[in-house]
Motif scaffolding. Structure first.
Motif, mmCIF file in Angstrom:
data_model
loop_
_atom_site.group_PDB
_atom_site.id
_atom_site.type_symbol
_atom_site.label_atom_id
_atom_site.label_comp_id
_atom_site.label_asym_id
_atom_site.label_seq_id
_atom_site.Cartn_x
_atom_site.Cartn_y
_atom_site.Cartn_z
ATOM 1 N N THR A 1 -43.426 98.847 -29.154
ATOM 2 C CA THR A 1 -42.475 99.877 -29.552
ATOM 3 C C THR A 1 -41.781 99.476 -30.856
ATOM 4 O OG1 THR A 1 -40.802 98.837 -28.140
ATOM 5 C CG2 THR A 1 -42.117 100.612 -27.169
ATOM 6 N N ARG B 1 -38.698 101.901 -26.401
ATOM 7 C CA ARG B 1 -38.689 101.568 -24.976
ATOM 8 C C ARG B 1 -37.464 102.161 -24.303
ATOM 9 N NH1 ARG B 1 -41.745 98.837 -21.886
ATOM 10 N NH2 ARG B 1 -42.931 98.156 -23.724
ATOM 11 N N ALA C 1 -44.395 94.220 -25.760
ATOM 12 C CA ALA C 1 -44.067 94.646 -24.389
ATOM 13 C C ALA C 1 -43.533 93.475 -23.582
ATOM 14 C CB ALA C 1 -45.301 95.219 -23.713
ATOM 15 N N ALA D 1 -42.107 103.682 -21.277
ATOM 16 C CA ALA D 1 -41.981 102.449 -20.485
ATOM 17 C C ALA D 1 -42.694 102.634 -19.169
ATOM 18 C CB ALA D 1 -40.527 102.080 -20.236
#
Length: 406
Positions: free
Chosen positions: A237, A50, A247, A138
């Motif tokens: 990630t 990220r 997330a 992202a």
């Protein structure tokens, strides 16, 4: 030693030196491998990190020669300058690790990596290469807003304000279920209209924007809008040790201060009482009465001069015994008579004096009317008597002063 034995020894030494074995130093004696956030095959499967999170690169160096390597270093275009740390010396037949730690930036960053070490005694440099990198991912949520206040109408009650919220995806992943709210204006859930989706943008692609609007009616005053947007890119990630990271909820905010002004109050028409003339008519009638019926006093500015048609003169004496001045022509004219010669053409003839109008109406009044009239005449007589008592001494004093000057 025979010549043949000497040649054999020299050939063996050359072979050993070329292979780096048993004290030899040459190509292939330094080996390199790289892991990125725990993944060893980052050259073909770069780990998704990220944007803004930590990237940890580990460079494993193996020295298979019998010479120590000095000034060991790693050159990696995918790492910020100065971020790679290595030991100063890599001993022979040993391994060491260089590390780099930095924040991820958006995009794919896979580059060739080069490791180097020097053998000063032999003036030789050993090298090794590998490919490694990561992908910075992202969704980045942004929010702005604009407020337009309508012009207040008459009658009070405030005005309407239209707020436009602009949500933008500045990242490289789609955003899902982007919700827009405004706690500052206490909007109901789903109040902003985001294209008929009730305050929610279903999918917002990278580098695109969507608009949400709401209109509220507010009383006069100062207000602060506080827009809030939230959504997710739903991307999992890798952390620094290779662990999976879910997330997060992405948020953004914006605010705007605006003023709703007081609406102008509409004028209320005045309704006259039943039977009473309108205000304009009353004012016009009063002006006409003042201009046409009022007779200015003699000597006053704009007064009409009073004359009559007689030509006689007379003399008399004043209070001091002196002969009085001759009377002006027409002094014996009846009160209120105005000869035609003294009135300009087109002027309205003056109305008769109030005394004559009262006398004309005496015959028509009844008993109560006579009583009221007598009361008014008594009051007028009292005022007239007071004025005479004040003015007679002043006239006598003026006459005495005039006789002394002569």
């Amino acid at each position: 030693m025979s010549a043949g034995l000497l040649v054999a020894v020299l050939l063996a030494s050359a072979l050993l030196e070329g292979s780096g074995w048993a004290g030899g130093v040459g190509d292939g004696n330094l080996r390199l491998s790289v892991t990125v956030n725990g993944r060893a095959d980052s050259d073909v499967r770069p780990p998704e990190v990220r944007v803004g999170a930590w990237v940890v690169k580990r460079y494993r160096l193996l020295n298979v020669s019998e010479a120590d390597l000095h000034r060991v270093r790693v050159l990696d275009p995918g790492a910020p300058a100065g971020s790679v740390r290595c030991p100063a010396v890599l001993p022979a037949a040993e391994e060491a690790e260089c590390t780099a730690r930095f924040r991820a930036v958006a995009g794919r960053h896979v580059h060739p990596v080069r490791a180097e070490g020097d053998v000063p005694a032999l003036r030789t440099r050993l090298t090794a290469t590998a490919r490694a990198g990561y992908a910075g991912v992202a969704g980045a949520l942004g929010l702005t807003e604009e407020v337009v206040v309508a012009t207040p109408g008459t009658g009070g009650g405030g005005a309407s304000a239209t707020v436009t919220y602009t949500v933008t995806n500045r990242g490289n992943l789609p955003l899902y279920t982007v919700r827009v709210e405004d706690p500052g204006l206490a909007l109901a859930p789903g109040a902003p209209d985001c294209g008929g989706q009730g305050g929610t943008v279903a999918v917002l692609a990278p580098d695109t924007s969507a608009f949400c609007r709401t209109t509220v009616r507010l009383r006069p005053g100062t207000y602060r809008s506080a827009g809030r947007a939230s959504g997710s890119d739903r991307a999992t990630t890798l952390g620094t040790g290779g662990e999976r990271v879910t997330a997060p909820l992405l948020t953004a905010g914006a605010s705007a201060v605006f003023v709703v002004r007081e609406a102008p109050v509409a004028p209320v028409p005045r309704t006259p009482a039943p039977g009473a003339p309108a205000a304009g008519a009353s004012a016009g009638a009063a002006g006409a009465s003042a201009g046409a019926g009022a007779v200015p006093a003699p000597g006053a500015p704009g007064a009409l001069a009073r004359t009559d048609t007689g030509t006689g003169t007379g003399t008399g004496t004043d209070a001091a015994g002196r002969p009085a001045a001759p009377a002006a022509p027409g002094a014996g004219a009846a009160p209120g008579a105005v000869p035609p010669s003294s009135v300009s053409p087109g002027a309205v003839p003056p109305a008769p004096p109030p005394g004559l109008r009262r006398a004309a109406g005496v015959d028509d009044e009844g008993f109560l009317g006579r009583v009221r009239r007598r009361g008014r005449e008594a009051a007028e007589f009292g005022v007239a008597t007071t004025l005479l008592l004040l003015l007679i001494p002043a006239a006598v004093a003026a006459a005495l002063l005039g006789s002394r000057r002569k």
